[in-house]
Design an enzyme around this catalytic site. Structure first.
Site, short mmCIF file in Angstrom:
data_model
loop_
_atom_site.label_atom_id
_atom_site.label_comp_id
_atom_site.label_asym_id
_atom_site.label_seq_id
_atom_site.Cartn_x
_atom_site.Cartn_y
_atom_site.Cartn_z
N LYS A 1 0.51 1.62 2.20
CA LYS A 1 0.19 3.09 3.71
C LYS A 1 1.73 3.51 3.41
CE LYS A 1 -4.00 1.43 5.82
NZ LYS A 1 -4.62 2.20 5.18
N ARG B 1 -13.15 -5.28 3.08
CA ARG B 1 -14.47 -5.63 2.43
C ARG B 1 -14.32 -6.76 1.69
NH1 ARG B 1 -13.93 -0.61 -1.15
NH2 ARG B 1 -13.50 0.54 0.71
#
Length: 465
Positions: free
Chosen positions: A242, A316
């Site tokens: 990020k 996830r």
């Protein structure tokens, strides 16, 4: 944690200052009936009886005063209508001049939350105590305030002090206090049994080793429910790193775990007649020479193979293995919380958790529950047509959709592949953070969707009592 039980007390006629609630439409009549000196002071305070406005009303004696406060509807008090008072009034005890405190007592309590682990708020006023005639509701309201504060505390704590071991400690404390049974899977057993959780967390320092934390509580013969919370204690994005702006708040990426632990606390405190299975898959998505890579193929606990399209779509992955484990106990309901996608924030903003469910009745019930307790959610579609976005040429599926479309939906569809067919399931993609303060809700970690789900569970499992 703030001692909320000291801030909400039974009204036994003890000394307290009064709070009179009025609606804007009633202001003129009330104002006209006041003595001239009161009218002059109220005018000076520019009080218009709007929600969250209040004014000090002088009494006969030098130290005698009371409060008048504006509300939208006096006969239907919302959770936050007294919160500004609890933040602003001087230390002391207060009571409403008429009516019930009702739901507003929660906001009175949460407004006095303080996160003081690293710095004391020396300028904070002393406690403001609310006296209530709703004695039977005090315990439940205090428990809800404590659950909200637990989420805030866990999320507000920096990642250096809130790693997988700290989440494990939080679950163990809950279990020890209430007779729960804890099982933790880590190391080789995690790699073999929960390979996606292991893959996400293997690059972290040993002190932040990944694990699956499970707690069971309640009568084994009672209806089984599973509560799952994403516990990524810090998310660098992995090798798909990020930017610094995206990493700044990633201490809150365990916000789903915080919600799940707090919900477990509420379920136990209310003694709901269920067999609770709490699951917290927790890891740090770090970067080192053994970090999982874009293009790697992971085999899940369920047996499905997953191509890694983006290492920053790691939440996830850990949830997939945890949902598979939850389904093995054959629960009648699975609820998961996760700070899962930026796409959900773009779609519904920071205040509304994006809700996905495979059960139409549940969708209606949780919407009503959220409205009833001022904790709204917003349903987004599990649109099967978008499964194609998760296709892989060399594995059963990809963990990230291509093109940037429907990011929250494709993430939910990914999770659905790990939910047993026929099992009712709710997924909340929550922000777990409040970017700007509101009455009763300070900037920082926040419980969003927690009370809505608890209300749903109460209605579903405790209605007979």
């Amino acid at each position: 944690m703030t001692e909320f039980a000291d801030l909400l007390k039974a009204d036994n006629g003890q000394p307290a200052r009064s709070i009179q609630l009025i609606e804007a439409a009633e202001l003129d009549a009330w104002f006209t009936a006041q003595p001239e000196r009161v009218r002059a002071l109220i005018s000076a305070q520019k009080f218009h009886a709007k929600p969250n406005e209040y004014a000090i009303v002088p009494g006969e004696g030098q130290s005698d005063w009371s409060v008048v406060a504006g509300v939208a509807k006096r006969d239907a008090l919302g959770s936050w209508c007294l919160a500004r008072l609890a933040e602003s009034l001087p230390e002391g005890s207060y009571r409403l001049t008429e009516g019930s405190t009702g739901a507003a007592a929660l906001g009175w309590l949460t407004a006095q939350y303080r996160f003081e682990r690293y710095r004391k708020d020396e300028g904070a006023a002393g406690p403001r105590v609310l006296l209530t005639g709703d004695v039977a509701r005090i315990e439940a309201i205090v428990q809800q305030a404590e659950a909200v504060a637990l989420v805030r505390d866990l999320v507000n704590t920096p990642a250096a002090d809130m790693g997988p071991q700290d989440l494990e400690d939080a679950v163990r404390q809950l279990a020890q206090a209430h007779g729960g049974e804890v099982q933790v899977t880590r190391g080789d057993a995690l790699e073999q049994g929960f390979p996606m959780i292991h893959a996400v967390g293997k690059a972290a320092d040993k002190s932040f080793a990944p694990r699956l934390i499970e707690m069971a509580w309640g009568d084994p013969a009672a209806p089984r429910i599973a509560v799952v919370g994403k516990g990524i204690c810090f998310d660098s994005g992995g090798l798909d790193i990020k930017p610094s702006s995206g990493m700044r708040l990633m201490k809150k990426d365990m916000g789903g775990a915080a919600h799940a632990i707090a919900l477990a606390r509420l379920i136990i405190g209310a003694r709901l007649p269920v067999r609770l299975h709490l699951l917290v898959p927790t890891a740090e998505n770090a970067i080192s020479g053994n970090a999982f890579r874009p293009g790697d193929i992971l085999r899940s606990r369920q047996g499905l193979t997953v191509e890694i399209g983006n290492t920053d779509a790691e939440g996830r992955l850990v949830l997939g293995d945890a949902l598979t484990r939850a389904g093995e106990e054959k629960p009648e309901l699975i609820v998961d919380f996760a700070t899962l996608t930026g796409a959900a924030r773009v779609a519904v903003g920071p205040d509304l958790p994006a809700l996905f469910t495979n059960d139409e009745a549940l969708a209606s019930d949780i919407a009503a529950a959220g409205t009833a307790v001022d904790d709204p959610t917003w349903r987004l579609p599990l649109w099967d047509g978008y499964y194609d976005m998760l296709k892989s040429d060399i594995a059963d599926m990809n963990n990230a959709g291509e093109g940037g479309f429907a990011g929250a939906v494709t993430a939910a569809l990914f999770l659905q592949r790990f939910v047993p067919e026929g099992t009712a399931w709710i997924h909340l993609d929550t922000f777990a953070w409040r970017p700007a303060a509101r009455p009763g809700r300070p900037k920082g970690g926040e419980a969003l969707g927690l009370r809505a789900v608890f209300r749903l569970l109460q209605q579903r499992y405790d209605g007979a009592r």
